[in-house]
Design a protein around this motif. Sequence first.
Motif, mmCIF file in Angstrom:
data_model
loop_
_atom_site.group_PDB
_atom_site.id
_atom_site.type_symbol
_atom_site.label_atom_id
_atom_site.label_comp_id
_atom_site.label_asym_id
_atom_site.label_seq_id
_atom_site.Cartn_x
_atom_site.Cartn_y
_atom_site.Cartn_z
ATOM 1 N N SER A 133 -8.148 -8.659 0.737
ATOM 2 C CA SER A 133 -7.302 -7.485 0.965
ATOM 3 C C SER A 133 -5.824 -7.847 0.968
ATOM 4 C CB SER A 133 -7.688 -6.771 2.255
ATOM 5 O OG SER A 133 -7.353 -7.543 3.382
ATOM 6 N N GLU A 137 -4.885 -4.369 -1.810
ATOM 7 C CA GLU A 137 -4.815 -3.512 -0.628
ATOM 8 C C GLU A 137 -5.972 -2.529 -0.523
ATOM 9 O OE1 GLU A 137 -1.074 -1.573 -0.282
ATOM 10 O OE2 GLU A 137 0.056 -3.450 -0.307
ATOM 11 N N GLN A 140 -8.961 -3.271 1.832
ATOM 12 C CA GLN A 140 -8.687 -3.418 3.266
ATOM 13 C C GLN A 140 -9.819 -2.806 4.087
ATOM 14 O OE1 GLN A 140 -5.887 -4.903 4.674
ATOM 15 N NE2 GLN A 140 -6.985 -4.677 6.583
#
Length: 194
Positions: A133, A137, A140
């Motif tokens: 992550s 992103e 995540q």
Amino acid sequence: MRRDRRVSICSSDELRADRESISGLFLRLRNGITRAHGEPVTLRPYKWEYDSGIVRTDSTQAEYDRHIRDSELVLLLFHTRCGKWTMHELYMALTQRAKAGLPHVAVLVRDLAPGESRTPELQLLLDTIATLSAVDEEIQPVTYATTDELAVAVVRSLQSIGLELPIKRKSDAQGRTRLVIDGLGSETIATLNE
């Protein structure tokens, strides 16, 4: 013309109730007017329980892998443990995503209750996901404690793949925020203590 959006739901059996709550959410959204880029869409969830009498083997897993590769979104749920099949499904989704840009991958982790702990295998997997992550992103992990919080995480995941969901925020008499499907009266998706 209505377009299908495929979603795979993966987890160990310990999260069966959470998977069922996601299926219920999809049914309620299906009754609403779900759109993507202005076009109506139908959510097509797939989870391994849909195969009646399934016994998880390498050959049945190959069929499930095909569903994962064909999905736009893969929801992976974790709690205290991670079976070999769910771990395989995560790696399958990430491999397919690296090749083709899809599916989007949502890692949803149920909080631990007092006295619970995670297996070393799951902790290692979650640590690996945390490392990923930092680069990507989208992967995540999202933690949740209740099925209402899970519903919010799933809605956000669906919005990340371009779904325009008919969901509105409304306050109730107790000062809580309810997420309500717009156009279906007062059907609540989740109640939040904000």
